[in-house]
Design an enzyme around this catalytic site. Sequence first.
Site, PDB file in Angstrom:
ATOM      1  N   GLY A  46       0.735  -1.180   0.029  1.00  0.00           N
ATOM      2  CA  GLY A  46      -0.055   0.005   0.133  1.00  0.00           C
ATOM      3  C   GLY A  46       0.977   1.344  -0.145  1.00  0.00           C
ATOM      4  N   GLN A  51       2.818  10.154   1.728  1.00  0.00           N
ATOM      5  CA  GLN A  51       4.096   9.232   2.194  1.00  0.00           C
ATOM      6  C   GLN A  51       5.298   9.716   0.880  1.00  0.00           C
ATOM      7  OE1 GLN A  51       2.512   5.437   2.486  1.00  0.00           O
ATOM      8  NE2 GLN A  51       3.996   4.922   4.056  1.00  0.00           N
ATOM      9  N   CYS A  94       5.610  -0.112   7.737  1.00  0.00           N
ATOM     10  CA  CYS A  94       5.367   1.016   7.143  1.00  0.00           C
ATOM     11  C   CYS A  94       6.436   1.515   6.239  1.00  0.00           C
ATOM     12  CB  CYS A  94       4.958   2.066   7.992  1.00  0.00           C
ATOM     13  SG  CYS A  94       4.351   3.738   7.290  1.00  0.00           S
ATOM     14  N   LEU A  95       6.163   1.848   4.887  1.00  0.00           N
ATOM     15  CA  LEU A  95       7.534   2.283   4.230  1.00  0.00           C
ATOM     16  C   LEU A  95       8.028   3.543   4.851  1.00  0.00           C
ATOM     17  CD1 LEU A  95       6.055   1.444   0.757  1.00  0.00           C
ATOM     18  CD2 LEU A  95       7.679  -0.167   2.040  1.00  0.00           C
ATOM     19  N   HIS A 136      -4.745   1.129   7.466  1.00  0.00           N
ATOM     20  CA  HIS A 136      -3.303   1.734   7.557  1.00  0.00           C
ATOM     21  C   HIS A 136      -3.077   3.107   6.550  1.00  0.00           C
ATOM     22  CE1 HIS A 136       1.108   1.160   8.127  1.00  0.00           C
ATOM     23  NE2 HIS A 136       1.044   1.698   6.984  1.00  0.00           N
ATOM     24  N   GLU A 137      -3.631   2.637   5.423  1.00  0.00           N
ATOM     25  CA  GLU A 137      -3.264   3.944   4.342  1.00  0.00           C
ATOM     26  C   GLU A 137      -4.352   4.979   4.753  1.00  0.00           C
ATOM     27  OE1 GLU A 137      -0.754   3.542   2.912  1.00  0.00           O
ATOM     28  OE2 GLU A 137      -0.521   1.502   3.034  1.00  0.00           O
ATOM     29  N   HIS A 140      -3.026   7.052   7.153  1.00  0.00           N
ATOM     30  CA  HIS A 140      -1.829   8.165   6.858  1.00  0.00           C
ATOM     31  C   HIS A 140      -2.483   9.241   6.296  1.00  0.00           C
ATOM     32  CE1 HIS A 140       1.925   6.222   6.590  1.00  0.00           C
ATOM     33  NE2 HIS A 140       1.467   5.314   6.195  1.00  0.00           N
TER      34      HIS A 140
HETATM   35  O1  K1U Z   1       1.672   2.352   4.075  1.00  0.00           O
HETATM   36  C1  K1U Z   1       2.689   1.886   4.015  1.00  0.00           C
HETATM   37  O2  K1U Z   1       3.914   2.184   4.205  1.00  0.00           O
HETATM   38  C2  K1U Z   1       2.732   0.502   3.368  1.00  0.00           C
HETATM   39  C3  K1U Z   1       2.773  -0.720   4.079  1.00  0.00           C
HETATM   40  C4  K1U Z   1       1.501  -1.185   4.091  1.00  0.00           C
HETATM   41  C5  K1U Z   1       0.973  -2.169   5.214  1.00  0.00           C
HETATM   42  C6  K1U Z   1       1.721  -3.252   5.633  1.00  0.00           C
HETATM   43  C7  K1U Z   1       1.327  -4.228   6.479  1.00  0.00           C
HETATM   44  C8  K1U Z   1       0.170  -3.913   7.400  1.00  0.00           C
HETATM   45  C9  K1U Z   1      -0.493  -2.926   6.933  1.00  0.00           C
HETATM   46  C10 K1U Z   1      -0.117  -2.069   5.880  1.00  0.00           C
HETATM   47  C11 K1U Z   1       3.675  -1.685   3.472  1.00  0.00           C
HETATM   48  O3  K1U Z   1       3.492  -2.271   2.553  1.00  0.00           O
HETATM   49  S1  K1U Z   1       4.824  -2.259   4.811  1.00  0.00           S
HETATM   50  C12 K1U Z   1       5.880  -3.419   3.792  1.00  0.00           C
HETATM   51  C13 K1U Z   1       5.167  -4.734   3.723  1.00  0.00           C
HETATM   52  O4  K1U Z   1       5.093  -5.156   2.366  1.00  0.00           O
HETATM   53  C14 K1U Z   1       4.730  -5.695   4.627  1.00  0.00           C
HETATM   54  C15 K1U Z   1       5.001  -5.382   5.954  1.00  0.00           C
HETATM   55  C16 K1U Z   1       4.610  -6.146   6.876  1.00  0.00           C
HETATM   56  C17 K1U Z   1       3.587  -7.100   6.523  1.00  0.00           C
HETATM   57  C18 K1U Z   1       2.972  -7.204   5.144  1.00  0.00           C
HETATM   58  C19 K1U Z   1       3.511  -6.680   4.377  1.00  0.00           C
HETATM   59 ZN    ZN Z   2       2.203   3.239   6.141  1.00  0.00          ZN
END
Ligand code: K1U
Ligand code: ZN
Length: 170
Positions: A46, A51, A94-95, A136-137, A140
């Site tokens: 996401g 971001q 989260c990125l 989560h998004e 943000h």
């Molecule tokens: O918003 C962001 O920074 C993207 C985030 C989204 C997200 C991941 C996990 C749970 C809720 C929302 C990411 O993509 S973080 C990287 C990732 O691929 C990931 C990390 C943990 C679990 C699953 C994926």
């Molecule tokens: Zn995030």
Amino acid sequence: MAVLPILVAPHPVLKQKAKPVAVVDARIAKLMDDMVETMYAAKGIGLAAPQIGRSERVIVVDVHEKGETPNPIRLANPEIVWSSEEKGICEEGCLSVPEQYAEVTRPLAVRVRYLDEKNEPREIEADGMLATCLQHEIDHLNGVLFVDYLSLLKRNMILRKVQKQQKASA
Ligand code: K1U
Ligand code: ZN
């Protein structure tokens, strides 16, 4: 399309409430495409416009599994219109908080109303990882990070680690 740099906490744009999109025109459609490309390049599931430094209510998500066809969803002005009473715990990352993960409790299912890339109104009902990612998004867009659900002690520990990493890689 372009891969754009992702802001890292504690950048002030990540704490702002993003502005609604008046209409999904060519400018917003291009923003959505750039965000999809940036999300894939960062190996995320996401991404929210703040971001990448754009304080506008736009998110993209794609929770397809390895080996499945990519399925990006582009959403402007997303709004949670229903959420389940039942809650679940999921490990989130989260990125903008690189390499840090923590368990967050959220509703297990949500229905989200939004405008798609053609400015058409739509609704999506989601559970599992898609529901977690949408929440989560959307957080943000309201200046909320997953670490804001943690104790002050855990949040500060994570944010300090991120700042240390950033300094070491500068
Ligand atoms: O918003 C962001 O920074 C993207 C985030 C989204 C997200 C991941 C996990 C749970 C809720 C929302 C990411 O993509 S973080 C990287 C990732 O691929 C990931 C990390 C943990 C679990 C699953 C994926
Ligand atoms: Zn995030």
